[in-house]
Design a protein around this motif. Structure first.
Motif, PDB file in Angstrom:
ATOM      1  N   UNK A 126      -8.884 -12.145   5.504  1.00  0.00           N
ATOM      2  CA  UNK A 126      -9.580 -13.159   6.304  1.00  0.00           C
ATOM      3  C   UNK A 126     -10.912 -13.537   5.661  1.00  0.00           C
ATOM      4  N   UNK A 127     -11.660 -12.517   5.250  1.00  0.00           N
ATOM      5  CA  UNK A 127     -12.977 -12.757   4.664  1.00  0.00           C
ATOM      6  C   UNK A 127     -12.858 -13.530   3.357  1.00  0.00           C
ATOM      7  N   UNK A 128     -11.886 -13.149   2.534  1.00  0.00           N
ATOM      8  CA  UNK A 128     -11.694 -13.847   1.257  1.00  0.00           C
ATOM      9  C   UNK A 128     -11.279 -15.290   1.476  1.00  0.00           C
ATOM     10  N   UNK A 129     -10.529 -15.510   2.546  1.00  0.00           N
ATOM     11  CA  UNK A 129     -10.040 -16.857   2.834  1.00  0.00           C
ATOM     12  C   UNK A 129     -11.177 -17.805   3.190  1.00  0.00           C
ATOM     13  N   UNK A 130     -12.276 -17.254   3.719  1.00  0.00           N
ATOM     14  CA  UNK A 130     -13.408 -18.106   4.095  1.00  0.00           C
ATOM     15  C   UNK A 130     -14.076 -18.742   2.882  1.00  0.00           C
ATOM     16  N   UNK A 131     -13.810 -18.208   1.681  1.00  0.00           N
ATOM     17  CA  UNK A 131     -14.376 -18.800   0.465  1.00  0.00           C
ATOM     18  C   UNK A 131     -13.697 -20.122   0.132  1.00  0.00           C
ATOM     19  N   UNK A 132     -12.509 -20.310   0.699  1.00  0.00           N
ATOM     20  CA  UNK A 132     -11.749 -21.522   0.437  1.00  0.00           C
ATOM     21  C   UNK A 132     -11.820 -22.415   1.669  1.00  0.00           C
ATOM     22  N   UNK A 133     -12.167 -23.658   1.468  1.00  0.00           N
ATOM     23  CA  UNK A 133     -12.326 -24.561   2.604  1.00  0.00           C
ATOM     24  C   UNK A 133     -10.985 -24.834   3.274  1.00  0.00           C
ATOM     25  N   UNK A 134     -10.948 -24.645   4.587  1.00  0.00           N
ATOM     26  CA  UNK A 134      -9.748 -24.900   5.375  1.00  0.00           C
ATOM     27  C   UNK A 134     -10.036 -26.037   6.337  1.00  0.00           C
ATOM     28  N   UNK A 135      -9.151 -26.994   6.396  1.00  0.00           N
ATOM     29  CA  UNK A 135      -9.272 -28.080   7.358  1.00  0.00           C
ATOM     30  C   UNK A 135      -8.333 -27.831   8.531  1.00  0.00           C
ATOM     31  N   UNK A 136      -8.845 -28.016   9.734  1.00  0.00           N
ATOM     32  CA  UNK A 136      -8.078 -27.768  10.950  1.00  0.00           C
ATOM     33  C   UNK A 136      -7.652 -29.093  11.580  1.00  0.00           C
ATOM     34  N   UNK A 137      -6.534 -29.043  12.293  1.00  0.00           N
ATOM     35  CA  UNK A 137      -6.013 -30.226  12.980  1.00  0.00           C
ATOM     36  C   UNK A 137      -6.113 -30.019  14.486  1.00  0.00           C
ATOM     37  N   UNK A 138      -6.789 -30.940  15.157  1.00  0.00           N
ATOM     38  CA  UNK A 138      -6.930 -30.874  16.606  1.00  0.00           C
ATOM     39  C   UNK A 138      -6.480 -32.183  17.238  1.00  0.00           C
ATOM     40  N   UNK A 139      -5.956 -32.062  18.442  1.00  0.00           N
ATOM     41  CA  UNK A 139      -5.531 -33.231  19.214  1.00  0.00           C
ATOM     42  C   UNK A 139      -6.456 -33.344  20.421  1.00  0.00           C
ATOM     43  N   UNK A 140      -7.179 -34.464  20.505  1.00  0.00           N
ATOM     44  CA  UNK A 140      -8.122 -34.687  21.598  1.00  0.00           C
ATOM     45  C   UNK A 140      -7.499 -35.609  22.637  1.00  0.00           C
TER      46      UNK A 140
END
Length: 273
Positions: A126-140
């Motif tokens: 999890x910590x290592x993954x934070x070094x890589x930018x992740x984009x999230x998808x949300x429905x409003x």
């Protein structure tokens, strides 16, 4: 519009993809004996390592990101460090479950400390993954459909979002009792369709702002959103059980007549009132 896809099935498929790519070993349907305890699950070769046990705290976006950065054919994005962590993590999980089956859990934690047991490896990934930018998808579906509200919560970066008009089946939106904002309910009725905005490139920092704004009365839930007859993975903010609803929510009416009152009386970056 037909919605037959299941988020839990998708998570299993993504987990399998992560593990197959990194471990190069076979996963298979479990035995009848284990299916009684873990229905429709998968087991790792000759161990009792259940698919439901591994990568438990990873959501769809994170699993997809793990797949992309541990793909050997993607030289630009490949992460040898994370791939190594995944291998060590699985080996440690196998050890843990075998010790647990033999009633020797204490012996496992004596053998493996907080730096190399299976739970610590999951945190490391999890910590290592934070070094890589992740984009999230949300429905409003509610107040966050408004650009004014999104800018007030997220900031000017709202102008850079990739936005699509989407539909969510088998749900319905209602006004929260004595409030100028809505909640959403799952109805399991095919005729109930919620119109809203699908945003695909929300950053982790923006997600934290949105979580804080939604407050303790809402939590994120995975759903399938229909955009031009194509299903997209996304998350919505679902209400907690203690919220009471009234009449169906009308976004256009709210935007025209009630948005000002919402900002005056209920808007709060630390949780809507």
């Amino acid at each position: 519009m037909d919605e037959t896809l299941n988020i839990n099935d998708d998570i299993k498929s993504l987990k399998l993809a992560v593990l197959k790519d990194n471990l190069k070993q076979n996963w298979k349907l479990d035995t009848d004996l284990w299916n009684e305890e873990f229905p429709h699950d998968f087991r790792f070769e000759d161990t009792y390592l259940q698919l439901s046990f591994v990568l438990r705290d990873f959501n769809i976006d994170e699993l997809k990101h793990l797949i992309s950065i541990t793909n050997l054919f993607d030289v630009k994005n490949y992460s040898h460090d994370i791939s190594t962590l995944i291998n060590n993590y699985i080996k440690s999980c196998v050890d843990y479950l075998n010790h647990e089956i033999d009633g020797k859990t204490d012996e496992y934690f004596q053998k493996f400390n907080n730096n190399n047991n299976c739970f610590s490896y999951e945190k490391k990934i999890k910590k290592s993954l934070t070094k890589y930018q992740i984009n999230y998808s949300l429905f409003f579906y509610g107040t966050l459909r408004s650009l004014e509200v999104r800018k007030a919560v997220i900031g000017e970066s709202s102008d850079n979002h990739n936005i699509s008009l989407g539909y969510l089946l088998k749900h319905k939106v209602f006004r929260v009792k004595n409030a100028n904002y809505p909640l959403i309910k799952y109805t399991n009725n095919q005729v109930d369709v919620v119109k809203g905005l699908l945003i695909n490139n929300i950053t982790f920092e923006e997600l934290k702002k949105l979580d804080r704004f939604e407050g303790r009365n809402y939590f994120r839930q995975f759903v399938k959103v229909n955009v031009d007859q194509i299903h997209h993975d996304a998350q919505i903010y679902m209400p907690t059980k203690n919220m009471i609803s009234e009449e169906p929510w009308d976004y256009e009416k709210w935007y025209k007549n009630d948005m000002k009152n919402f900002f005056l009386n209920e808007f709060d970056l630390n949780g809507v009132k």
